[in-house]
Enzyme design. Structure first.
Site, short mmCIF file in Angstrom:
data_model
loop_
_atom_site.label_atom_id
_atom_site.label_comp_id
_atom_site.label_asym_id
_atom_site.label_seq_id
_atom_site.Cartn_x
_atom_site.Cartn_y
_atom_site.Cartn_z
N LEU A 1 0.94 -1.15 0.03
CA LEU A 1 -0.07 0.14 0.04
C LEU A 1 0.73 1.10 0.15
O LEU A 1 1.74 1.15 0.43
CB LEU A 1 -0.99 -0.01 1.17
N ASP A 2 0.58 2.46 -0.60
CA ASP A 2 1.03 3.64 -0.40
C ASP A 2 1.26 4.05 1.02
O ASP A 2 0.28 3.50 1.67
CB ASP A 2 0.48 4.54 -1.35
N LYS A 3 2.22 4.74 1.17
CA LYS A 3 2.64 5.08 2.63
C LYS A 3 1.44 5.79 3.06
O LYS A 3 0.97 5.68 4.25
CB LYS A 3 3.87 6.03 2.68
#
Length: 338
Positions: A159-161
């Protein structure tokens, strides 16, 4: 009877003292399927990557007495010859990073599912899934410290940060391979092998009930080094299904179901549809983001809400839901439904 060799991360006392002699390792079922270069990077922790690739290139690493390329995928019962190194391998997890107790407490509270082969956690926004590029501590590094007995712990996906929500981590390589196969065979959506549902608050009043965004995506790297994704005819096939859940003043709450799994896919497809995700500093609208920030939103409003899939190896159906974070709930309460 000879004692079987220790897998990467589980070193015998002899191996932990020094690695100045040739070592032979037999590949187990759990280790099967990974690339030889990744195996060596894990086994020879502390040894520079350049050295690992050098010994592979020179043929000093052998598999079943033969030379292999770095991309070779190991099979069960392969015998790997590992040449001597000048690095002493630290015992008792001495090379593990330190993790703040506060972070460990948060992550323990956000475990959604756990058994002998799989861990699913509700990742908080602002925490990268792995370290690197100026990030010293990521989710995987923290969990490896928190689960020292899970030597094979690996991220199944990312997942993106800025995105919160469901992240899967495999404790066994057999589970990792099975989940990767599920992701390849059907990347979510209706009829997919792994159904992923995200929750997002987007700008504007999105008309209709459901929309399928079918727009190819291409990665680009800017002169600054920043990675950006754009809709392009030269890109890879990318599809996301959006379902409108409710409307707010100048905003719509939607569910996003990715059918493919491209980088930043939901964020770019929402932008392409004319309804960028609020709080998105990369693909969103500066004015809209400023207004919603005044309502208390200080992050990307994108949350990996749920996962559903069946593991053929166990016959078990996994169905987990990550509750929406309090800060996101508060923003919705502030806006009020129309």
């Amino acid at each position: 009877m000879n004692k079987p060799p220790s897998p990467p991360g589980q070193h015998s006392s002899q191996a932990s003292e020094t690695s100045n002699s040739v070592v032979f390792q037999t590949i187990s079922d759990d280790q099967s399927g990974q690339r030889i270069d990744n195996y060596l990077l894990c086994y020879l922790k502390g040894v520079p990557r350049s050295h690992v690739y050098r010994v592979l290139r020179r043929g000093e690493v052998r598999v079943n007495k033969g030379r292999v390329q770095p991309t070779y995928r190991l099979q069960t019962n392969d015998v790997v010859r590992i040449p001597p190194t000048k690095t002493t391998r630290a015992p008792d997890n001495a090379d593990r990073p330190r993790v703040k107790q506060s972070l460990m407490d948060v992550l323990e509270q956000r475990v959604l599912f756990e058994d002998k082969g799989l861990l699913i956690i509700n990742k908080p926004s602002g925490l990268a899934v792995h370290g690197g590029s100026g990030v010293s501590m990521g989710l995987i590094e923290a969990l490896r410290v928190m689960r020292p007995d899970c030597e094979g712990l690996e991220l199944v996906h990312r997942l993106d940060k800025e995105t919160s929500g469901c992240v899967m981590l495999a404790k066994k390589r057999t589970i990792l391979r099975e989940l990767h196969e599920l992701l390849r065979d059907g990347k979510g959506g209706e009829g997919g092998k792994i159904d992923k549902v995200y929750c997002a608050l987007v700008h504007g009043r999105w008309q209709g009930k459901a929309h399928l965004i079918d727009a190819p995506l291409k990665k680009n790297v800017l002169s600054s080094g920043e990675r950006i994704v754009r809709v392009s005819s030269e890109g890879k096939v990318s599809q996301t299904k959006f379902k409108i859940m409710s409307h707010y003043a100048e905003a719509s709450l939607v569910e996003a179901m990715p059918i493919t799994g491209r980088t930043h896919q939901i964020r770019v497809h929402a932008q392409f549809a004319g309804h960028p995700i609020l709080g998105d500093t990369r693909y969103g609208l500066e004015g809209a983001n400023k207004l919603i920030k005044e309502k208390g939103l200080n992050r990307l409003f994108l949350h990996a809400k749920s996962l559903k899939f069946k593991l053929a190896s166990t016959g078990q159906t996994i169905n987990v839901t990550a509750p929406l974070d309090v800060d996101l709930k508060n923003v919705l309460d502030t806006l009020g439904k129309l």
